[in-house]
Design a protein around this motif. Structure first.
Motif, PDB file in Angstrom:
ATOM      1  N   ASN A 166      32.289  17.770   5.174  1.00 58.28           N
ATOM      2  CA  ASN A 166      31.930  19.179   5.114  1.00 58.28           C
ATOM      3  C   ASN A 166      32.537  19.982   6.248  1.00 58.28           C
ATOM      4  O   ASN A 166      33.049  21.075   6.049  1.00 58.28           O
ATOM      5  N   LEU A 167      32.448  19.413   7.450  1.00 58.93           N
ATOM      6  CA  LEU A 167      32.979  20.115   8.614  1.00 58.93           C
ATOM      7  C   LEU A 167      34.486  20.308   8.496  1.00 58.93           C
ATOM      8  O   LEU A 167      35.012  21.397   8.731  1.00 58.93           O
TER       9      LEU A 167
ATOM     10  N   ILE B 184      38.823  25.904   5.358  1.00 55.65           N
ATOM     11  CA  ILE B 184      38.531  27.155   4.657  1.00 55.65           C
ATOM     12  C   ILE B 184      38.684  28.337   5.606  1.00 55.65           C
ATOM     13  O   ILE B 184      39.318  29.338   5.283  1.00 55.65           O
ATOM     14  N   VAL B 185      38.135  28.199   6.801  1.00 54.20           N
ATOM     15  CA  VAL B 185      38.258  29.284   7.777  1.00 54.20           C
ATOM     16  C   VAL B 185      39.716  29.486   8.157  1.00 54.20           C
ATOM     17  O   VAL B 185      40.218  30.597   8.269  1.00 54.20           O
ATOM     18  N   ARG B 186      40.418  28.371   8.302  1.00 55.73           N
ATOM     19  CA  ARG B 186      41.811  28.408   8.715  1.00 55.73           C
ATOM     20  C   ARG B 186      42.669  29.185   7.706  1.00 55.73           C
ATOM     21  O   ARG B 186      43.571  29.923   8.091  1.00 55.73           O
TER      22      ARG B 186
ATOM     23  N   GLY C 198      36.768  19.676  -1.695  1.00 54.32           N
ATOM     24  CA  GLY C 198      35.733  19.149  -0.804  1.00 54.32           C
ATOM     25  C   GLY C 198      34.466  18.832  -1.576  1.00 54.32           C
ATOM     26  O   GLY C 198      33.831  17.795  -1.359  1.00 54.32           O
TER      27      GLY C 198
ATOM     28  N   MET D 140      36.231  20.369   5.824  1.00 51.28           N
ATOM     29  CA  MET D 140      36.470  21.336   4.751  1.00 51.28           C
ATOM     30  C   MET D 140      36.291  22.762   5.261  1.00 51.28           C
ATOM     31  O   MET D 140      37.128  23.632   5.018  1.00 51.28           O
ATOM     32  N   HIS D 141      35.205  22.970   6.019  1.00 49.34           N
ATOM     33  CA  HIS D 141      34.947  24.311   6.538  1.00 49.34           C
ATOM     34  C   HIS D 141      36.037  24.762   7.490  1.00 49.34           C
ATOM     35  O   HIS D 141      36.451  25.911   7.478  1.00 49.34           O
ATOM     36  N   PHE D 142      36.507  23.812   8.281  1.00 48.82           N
ATOM     37  CA  PHE D 142      37.582  24.135   9.202  1.00 48.82           C
ATOM     38  C   PHE D 142      38.784  24.668   8.421  1.00 48.82           C
ATOM     39  O   PHE D 142      39.355  25.706   8.750  1.00 48.82           O
TER      40      PHE D 142
ATOM     41  N   PRO E 187      41.690  28.794   0.108  1.00 47.90           N
ATOM     42  CA  PRO E 187      40.355  28.440   0.619  1.00 47.90           C
ATOM     43  C   PRO E 187      39.452  27.918  -0.493  1.00 47.90           C
ATOM     44  O   PRO E 187      38.732  26.935  -0.304  1.00 47.90           O
TER      45      PRO E 187
ATOM     46  N   ASN F 239      41.525  31.321   5.346  1.00 43.13           N
ATOM     47  CA  ASN F 239      40.854  32.444   4.701  1.00 43.13           C
ATOM     48  C   ASN F 239      41.241  33.785   5.300  1.00 43.13           C
ATOM     49  O   ASN F 239      40.579  34.779   5.098  1.00 43.13           O
TER      50      ASN F 239
ATOM     51  N   ALA G 180      37.778  24.207  -0.972  1.00 43.11           N
ATOM     52  CA  ALA G 180      36.339  24.069  -1.167  1.00 43.11           C
ATOM     53  C   ALA G 180      36.049  23.242  -2.418  1.00 43.11           C
ATOM     54  O   ALA G 180      35.169  22.376  -2.420  1.00 43.11           O
TER      55      ALA G 180
END
Lengths: 253, 296
Positions: free
Chosen positions: B283-284, B290-292, B213, B286-288, B206, B294, B210
């Motif tokens: 950003n979106l 990271i959550v995936r 990203g 990347m966040h997807f 993650p 993490n 980040a």
């Protein structure tokens, strides 16, 4: 080497720069017994444990000399397959560190490193080791979840199962219950007592009662020295050295 | 002693915190709205699809096609990341896992100096070193005609520019992994490389995403260094040796000039809006990820 001795430590010295962490350690660790290494914080217990499976290699500042014989093989001199050598020992650390994988894969990864790739065999063994660590019944439906979702006590038992999965002869445990609640601690202790028939167990602790409950052999260390060693009855019942008496009496400082 | 009693002081502090929070939370939104209002003139007269996918950029005759700029920006950014990502990842792994600690102590100031250099310096370096290198050596060697000012030159300069940022984050991420996790993997009989590959990188994933990203966002928005070496030719690049044009460079080169041309102002604002939208999109995504990743 004595038939009943599994590990023989001779003249082990460890220096970190100019400070000496371990001073001329000589210990015999008997086979299929629980040997408890006892002593206050900072006495070198953990370093001693790390010498046993050569994790000291990770710390270039440590200078290790002496001999550690396991089955007539000096592991400190071993040059080639340190990885094989480490598989002779399962390690349980102070806090559980599950690998960043699923519960199932935490065990199967250890099996893979041992060379087992057959899926059916893997499956059977994962179940076997989780049962051995007293964890199977609680998590049998959650095998595909990330290991980090387990409670700390469950994680520690998972780490024990993982350590057993490399098929070791020795279990090294470094204050394995210090982060656990009493019930989880009891689970671990009970498991150790069961396991000692098949494994040689070296347990580092500073909890006197724990030592008394499960130890067969006790080594008392203080500031890098072995002060006293012997069977649990000898050391607890009739300590010879003044420092041991004080420590056992709880008036040590 | 105090002007206000404890309860009043609490109320004042609390209010300020809320205000700061709202300000930070609404700033992107306000930016978006502001840019939209400024570019609405353009958006109303043309269809969005036309603006984004049309290739003709002739402001004087009222043709505003942003496609060459979007493509230029994406090419430059992605190639820069392709160069940066492996270099940073391998360097971070090497200095945190293999070398002695003092190497890291020496490297840190060097990285910080690189991070602090103004982008115009990187641009100059690009003009003096990278551009001639491409036009005199790399191009002829590959039998390609190029004047040096190209997508590739911009990518090179950009990749060097973002390395210190990405590398610093990656080093911190790898250093934050507890030693005991490494010991746990090694104690199972894993080799150092197996430990890195199966355990450490997975644990750090993650954070790695980040970091990449962050680098991507920086690269995409970088203006000065890119416009100095990219060539600034409004044409769809056919290869990386062709010159191109990027969205930030478009705004920086033209804002304040030629504003007598109708809708030119709105078009530049629309370019800024596009920049913001693409950054948001990065950003979106990347966040997807990271959550995936993490969950471990």
């Amino acid at each position: 080497m004595d038939q009943n001795t599994k590990i023989e430590i001779r003249d082990l010295n460890v220096f970190a720069g100019k400070t000496q962490i371990l001073k001329n350690i000589n210990i015999d660790i008997p086979k299929n017994k629980i040997t408890v290494i006892l002593g206050p914080s900072g006495c070198g217990k953990t370093t001693l444990l790390k010498c046993l499976n050569r994790l000291t290699d990770l710390y270039p500042e440590l200078k290790v000399s002496g001999k550690i014989m396991i089955d007539d093989n000096n592991i400190l001199a071993a040059k080639e397959d340190i990885y094989k050598l480490r598989q002779q020992m399962g390690l349980l650390s102070q806090r559980p560190y599950p690998l960043p994988m699923t519960i199932y894969n935490n065990i199967s990864y250890a099996l893979k490193l041992r060379g087992i790739r057959n899926r059916r065999e893997t499956h059977k063994l994962v179940m076997h080791y989780l049962q051995q660590a007293n964890l199977w019944d609680e998590i049998r439906t959650r095998l595909r979840e990330p290991a980090s979702r387990l409670s700390i006590g469950q994680q520690q038992r998972l780490c024990l199962a993982r350590g057993l999965a490399v098929n070791p002869e020795i279990i090294l445990a470094d204050e394995p219950t210090s982060a656990l609640d009493p019930i989880s601690s009891q689970f671990i202790e009970e498991t150790f007592v069961k396991l000692k028939h098949d494994y040689t167990i070296v347990l580092v602790t500073h909890v006197l009662r724990q030592a008394k409950r499960i130890a067969d052999n006790v080594v008392f260390m203080y500031l890098g020295d072995v002060i006293e060693q012997g069977s649990v009855e000898e050391v607890f019942g009739n300590p010879k050295m003044e420092k041991t008496k004080l420590y056992l009496g709880g008036t040590f400082n | 002693m105090y002007l206000l009693n404890r309860k009043q002081r609490h109320a004042v502090n609390y209010t300020w915190m809320i205000i700061s929070l709202l300000l930070v939370a609404f700033l992107p939104f306000l930016l978006f709205v502001g840019l939209y209002i400024k570019s609405v003139l353009l958006i109303h007269d043309y269809s969005l699809v036309d603006l984004i996918f049309s290739k003709t950029w002739k402001p004087a005759s009222g043709q505003f096609g942003f496609y060459p700029f979007i493509v230029g920006s994406i090419w430059v950014t992605l190639i820069a990341m392709l160069i940066t990502a492996p270099i940073c990842l391998l360097t971070a792994i090497y200095v945190t896992q293999y070398t002695k600690k003092y190497i890291l102590r020496i490297m840190h100031p060097a990285i910080d100096i690189l991070a602090g250099l103004p982008s115009v310096v990187y641009g100059l370096w690009g003009i003096l070193v990278i551009v001639p290198f491409i036009s005199r050596y790399l191009g002829p060697w590959l039998d390609i005609k190029t004047m040096g000012y190209s997508i590739l030159a911009a990518s090179f300069v950009l990749s060097i520019m973002i390395i210190p940022f990405v590398l610093n984050i990656l080093i911190e991420i790898f250093r934050a992994i507890p030693m005991e996790l490494k010991e746990a993997a090694l104690s199972l009989g894993a080799t150092q490389w197996q430990t890195i590959k199966h355990v450490l990188v997975k644990k750090a994933l993650p954070g790695i995403i980040a970091a990449f990203g962050f680098g991507l966002a920086r690269a995409f928005g970088e203006t000065m260094a890119v416009l100095m070496v990219v060539g600034n030719v409004v044409r769809l690049p056919k290869s990386v040796f062709d010159p191109g044009y990027t969205l930030p460079a478009l705004i920086a080169n033209n804002y304040g000039e030629m504003l007598s041309i109708p809708k030119y102002d709105a078009a530049l604002m629309f370019a800024a809006l596009l920049l913001l939208a693409v950054s948001l999109f990065f950003n979106l995504v990347m966040h997807f990820f990271i959550v995936r990743f993490n969950k471990y």
